[in-house]
Scaffold this motif. Structure first.
Motif, PDB file in Angstrom:
ATOM      1  N   LEU A  85      -3.603  -8.714  -0.698  1.00 47.32           N
ATOM      2  CA  LEU A  85      -2.914 -10.016  -0.796  1.00 47.32           C
ATOM      3  C   LEU A  85      -2.264 -10.448   0.510  1.00 47.32           C
ATOM      4  O   LEU A  85      -1.634 -11.500   0.571  1.00 47.32           O
ATOM      5  CB  LEU A  85      -1.827  -9.946  -1.883  1.00 47.32           C
ATOM      6  N   HIS A 112      10.564  -5.493   1.516  1.00 41.09           N
ATOM      7  CA  HIS A 112      11.898  -4.963   1.194  1.00 41.09           C
ATOM      8  C   HIS A 112      12.886  -5.315   2.312  1.00 41.09           C
ATOM      9  O   HIS A 112      14.045  -5.612   2.046  1.00 41.09           O
ATOM     10  CB  HIS A 112      11.864  -3.434   1.061  1.00 41.09           C
ATOM     11  N   VAL A 125       2.188  -6.617 -16.228  1.00 41.36           N
ATOM     12  CA  VAL A 125       1.053  -7.109 -15.431  1.00 41.36           C
ATOM     13  C   VAL A 125      -0.226  -6.460 -15.971  1.00 41.36           C
ATOM     14  O   VAL A 125      -0.394  -5.243 -15.895  1.00 41.36           O
ATOM     15  CB  VAL A 125       1.208  -6.758 -13.929  1.00 41.36           C
ATOM     16  N   VAL A 138       8.729   1.959   5.670  1.00 44.08           N
ATOM     17  CA  VAL A 138       8.433   1.588   4.276  1.00 44.08           C
ATOM     18  C   VAL A 138       8.988   0.195   3.984  1.00 44.08           C
ATOM     19  O   VAL A 138       8.327  -0.641   3.364  1.00 44.08           O
ATOM     20  CB  VAL A 138       9.004   2.631   3.292  1.00 44.08           C
ATOM     21  N   GLY A 196       0.794  -1.238   0.000  1.00 47.29           N
ATOM     22  CA  GLY A 196       0.000   0.000   0.000  1.00 47.29           C
ATOM     23  C   GLY A 196       0.818   1.276   0.000  1.00 47.29           C
ATOM     24  O   GLY A 196       0.266   2.369   0.036  1.00 47.29           O
ATOM     25  N   HIS A 197       2.156   1.158  -0.077  1.00 48.48           N
ATOM     26  CA  HIS A 197       2.985   2.359   0.053  1.00 48.48           C
ATOM     27  C   HIS A 197       3.065   3.208  -1.209  1.00 48.48           C
ATOM     28  O   HIS A 197       3.589   4.320  -1.170  1.00 48.48           O
ATOM     29  CB  HIS A 197       4.383   1.987   0.564  1.00 48.48           C
ATOM     30  N   GLY A 217       5.168  -5.548  -5.283  1.00 50.28           N
ATOM     31  CA  GLY A 217       4.454  -4.274  -5.417  1.00 50.28           C
ATOM     32  C   GLY A 217       5.292  -3.238  -6.139  1.00 50.28           C
ATOM     33  O   GLY A 217       4.812  -2.549  -7.042  1.00 50.28           O
ATOM     34  N   ASP A 266      14.024   1.595  -6.696  1.00 47.68           N
ATOM     35  CA  ASP A 266      15.346   0.969  -6.700  1.00 47.68           C
ATOM     36  C   ASP A 266      15.390  -0.415  -7.345  1.00 47.68           C
ATOM     37  O   ASP A 266      16.378  -0.757  -7.998  1.00 47.68           O
ATOM     38  CB  ASP A 266      15.855   0.855  -5.250  1.00 47.68           C
TER      39      ASP A 266
HETATM   40  C1  LIG Z   1       7.715   7.752   2.081  1.00 45.63           C
HETATM   41  C2  LIG Z   1       8.019   6.717   1.033  1.00 45.63           C
HETATM   42  C3  LIG Z   1       9.298   6.641   0.524  1.00 45.63           C
HETATM   43  C4  LIG Z   1       9.612   5.696  -0.443  1.00 45.63           C
HETATM   44  N1  LIG Z   1      10.902   5.631  -0.905  1.00 45.63           N
HETATM   45  C5  LIG Z   1      11.229   4.694  -1.824  1.00 45.63           C
HETATM   46  C6  LIG Z   1      12.574   4.557  -2.280  1.00 45.63           C
HETATM   47  O1  LIG Z   1      13.497   5.259  -1.859  1.00 45.63           O
HETATM   48  N2  LIG Z   1      12.817   3.602  -3.212  1.00 45.63           N
HETATM   49  C7  LIG Z   1      11.855   2.762  -3.697  1.00 45.63           C
HETATM   50  O2  LIG Z   1      12.148   1.925  -4.530  1.00 45.63           O
HETATM   51  N3  LIG Z   1      10.575   2.869  -3.264  1.00 45.63           N
HETATM   52  C8  LIG Z   1      10.245   3.788  -2.343  1.00 45.63           C
HETATM   53  N4  LIG Z   1       8.944   3.863  -1.885  1.00 45.63           N
HETATM   54  C9  LIG Z   1       7.916   2.959  -2.464  1.00 45.63           C
HETATM   55  C10 LIG Z   1       7.893   1.629  -1.755  1.00 45.63           C
HETATM   56  O3  LIG Z   1       9.019   0.889  -2.146  1.00 45.63           O
HETATM   57  C11 LIG Z   1       6.633   0.808  -2.101  1.00 45.63           C
HETATM   58  O4  LIG Z   1       6.716  -0.323  -1.331  1.00 45.63           O
HETATM   59  C12 LIG Z   1       6.505   0.309  -3.527  1.00 45.63           C
HETATM   60  O5  LIG Z   1       6.542   1.340  -4.436  1.00 45.63           O
HETATM   61  C13 LIG Z   1       5.172  -0.359  -3.800  1.00 45.63           C
HETATM   62  O6  LIG Z   1       5.083  -1.560  -3.127  1.00 45.63           O
HETATM   63  P1  LIG Z   1       3.827  -1.886  -2.262  1.00 45.63           P
HETATM   64  O7  LIG Z   1       4.005  -3.289  -1.810  1.00 45.63           O
HETATM   65  O8  LIG Z   1       3.621  -0.858  -1.231  1.00 45.63           O
HETATM   66  O9  LIG Z   1       2.648  -1.862  -3.386  1.00 45.63           O
HETATM   67  P2  LIG Z   1       1.217  -1.174  -3.381  1.00 45.63           P
HETATM   68  O10 LIG Z   1       1.320   0.261  -3.081  1.00 45.63           O
HETATM   69  O11 LIG Z   1       0.261  -1.977  -2.572  1.00 45.63           O
HETATM   70  O12 LIG Z   1       0.843  -1.389  -4.929  1.00 45.63           O
HETATM   71  C14 LIG Z   1       1.481  -0.640  -5.928  1.00 45.63           C
HETATM   72  C15 LIG Z   1       0.839  -1.000  -7.290  1.00 45.63           C
HETATM   73  O13 LIG Z   1       1.215  -2.315  -7.706  1.00 45.63           O
HETATM   74  C16 LIG Z   1       0.060  -3.166  -7.804  1.00 45.63           C
HETATM   75  N5  LIG Z   1       0.455  -4.441  -7.202  1.00 45.63           N
HETATM   76  C17 LIG Z   1       1.039  -4.607  -5.975  1.00 45.63           C
HETATM   77  N6  LIG Z   1       1.362  -5.898  -5.791  1.00 45.63           N
HETATM   78  C18 LIG Z   1       0.951  -6.559  -6.899  1.00 45.63           C
HETATM   79  C19 LIG Z   1       1.025  -7.923  -7.303  1.00 45.63           C
HETATM   80  N7  LIG Z   1       1.600  -8.855  -6.529  1.00 45.63           N
HETATM   81  N8  LIG Z   1       0.500  -8.261  -8.509  1.00 45.63           N
HETATM   82  C20 LIG Z   1      -0.059  -7.311  -9.303  1.00 45.63           C
HETATM   83  N9  LIG Z   1      -0.129  -6.008  -8.997  1.00 45.63           N
HETATM   84  C21 LIG Z   1       0.374  -5.637  -7.807  1.00 45.63           C
HETATM   85  C22 LIG Z   1      -1.043  -2.450  -7.052  1.00 45.63           C
HETATM   86  O14 LIG Z   1      -2.332  -2.771  -7.569  1.00 45.63           O
HETATM   87  C23 LIG Z   1      -0.691  -0.985  -7.284  1.00 45.63           C
HETATM   88  O15 LIG Z   1      -1.129  -0.588  -8.548  1.00 45.63           O
HETATM   89  C24 LIG Z   1       8.611   4.795  -0.912  1.00 45.63           C
HETATM   90  C25 LIG Z   1       7.311   4.874  -0.390  1.00 45.63           C
HETATM   91  C26 LIG Z   1       7.013   5.817   0.568  1.00 45.63           C
HETATM   92  C27 LIG Z   1       5.622   5.863   1.116  1.00 45.63           C
END
Ligand SMILES: Cc1cc2nc3c(=O)[nH]c(=O)nc-3n(C[C@H](O)[C@H](O)[C@H](O)COP(=O)(O)OP(=O)(O)OC[C@H]3O[C@@H](n4cnc5c(N)ncnc54)[C@H](O)[C@@H]3O)c2cc1C
Length: 281
Positions: free
Chosen positions: A54, A78, A157, A102, A34-35, A110, A120
């Motif tokens: 999930l 991560h 995807v 995070v 959800g990030h 995700g 990254d």
């Molecule tokens: C303050 C902050 C700082 C951050 N800094 C960085 C950073 O320095 N470097 C970095 O790389 N990232 C950074 N992020 C992002 C972080 O890594 C997130 O975890 C990532 O972008 C998305 O992963 P999530 O699991 O949260 O996915 P979600 O937010 O839940 O989903 C992201 C998208 O992918 C889809 N999705 C998710 N999982 C699946 C799946 N298994 N199959 C199909 N579709 C899927 C979702 O439907 C949505 O569209 C940061 C986030 C925040 C809030």
């Protein structure tokens, strides 16, 4: 802002999740950590009618090594990736993602499915020549990193599909280096470079892979650098000369933090540092 109202389900099996996604239609979305998705919903840039969470689905988390390949469940956090020393470059890159909050919630699946060119992990998948497993209504397919990143925030995807697993070769015998430049300690990369170098017994470069982050709308391989260094003696001079090619074929987006020219400069400098680290020179 507050997101628009949405329905929410948290299935416990992949089959149930697939059914929920199918029944939810084009406005249903998968929720992982959800990030990325939740901030977009709060800004109302994403307005899903149904979230299929999930987090309770069995079998989507964990890291296993099998026949020289790491199999990583899409819901693996991560933090877990950053702690798996055998993952080398991937572990180093995961350790630089934002802050512990995070890293404890964000998932590898995700971040890859989201396809943000400033993230990254996409360039690492590309440099290691990994692949992902995607499940859809018609079955399961394997997509190579090369084919996975289609455009800005667009990956292979498709609607109604779930990314279930990531495969990363163990890269035995390769040294690695990861260099990320950001304005504040825990920010996304202005530019980042991941390097993998395999040194031959005579000190020459047997193989080299370089992944570039935020140098285009998708992650890139620095092929010109790789071609310039492969087969050469690994010295500070040969690395510096090869790294000069790091911006070749890139199209970095300008933003509030950096102009395209500044990003090209960063790519060259970070590439030299990442290669030096990977080669131990
Ligand atoms: C303050 C902050 C700082 C951050 N800094 C960085 C950073 O320095 N470097 C970095 O790389 N990232 C950074 N992020 C992002 C972080 O890594 C997130 O975890 C990532 O972008 C998305 O992963 P999530 O699991 O949260 O996915 P979600 O937010 O839940 O989903 C992201 C998208 O992918 C889809 N999705 C998710 N999982 C699946 C799946 N298994 N199959 C199909 N579709 C899927 C979702 O439907 C949505 O569209 C940061 C986030 C925040 C809030």
């Amino acid at each position: 802002m507050i997101p628009v109202e949405f329905d929410y389900v948290a299935p416990t099996s992949l089959d149930e999740a697939m059914t929920a996604l199918r029944d939810g239609g084009e406005d249903a979305k998968v929720l992982a950590g959800g990030h990325s998705l939740i901030p977009l919903m709060k800004l109302r840039l994403a307005v899903p009618s149904l979230l299929v969470d999930l987090r309770k689905v069995a079998g989507l988390s964990g890291i296993q090594r099998e026949n020289g390949t790491y199999r990583i469940g899409a819901m693996t956090k991560h933090y877990a990736v950053s702690q798996e020393a055998g993952l080398g470059l991937a572990a180093s890159a995961a350790a630089t993602i934002a802050d512990p909050q995070v890293r404890y919630r964000g998932t590898l699946g995700g971040t890859l499915a989201h396809g943000d060119p400033a993230s990254d992990m996409p360039a690492i998948l590309l440099a290691a020549e990994g692949s992902v497993t995607i499940r859809g209504a018609d079955g399961v397919r394997e997509v190579t990193a090369e084919d996975f990143f289609v455009d800005y925030l667009t990956t292979a995807v498709a609607e109604g599909e779930i990314l279930t697993e990531i495969r990363l070769p163990a890269m035995e015998g390769y040294g690695h280096g990861y260099e990320k430049f950001n304005r504040r300690q825990e920010d996304w990369a202005m530019v980042a470079v991941g390097a993998l170098v395999k040194k031959g017994s005579d000190g020459t470069c047997e193989d080299v892979r370089v992944g570039l982050t935020h140098m285009a709308g998708v992650p890139l391989r620095a092929r010109a650098v790789e071609d310039a260094l492969r087969g050469q003696s690994l010295t500070a001079e040969s690395i510096a000369a090869a790294a000069e090619q790091a911006a070749e074929g890139t199209d970095p987006p300008g933003d509030l933090n950096a102009t395209p020219d500044y990003k090209r400069h960063l790519a060259r400098v970070l590439c030299r540092r990442a290669l030096s680290q990977a080669a131990g020179v």
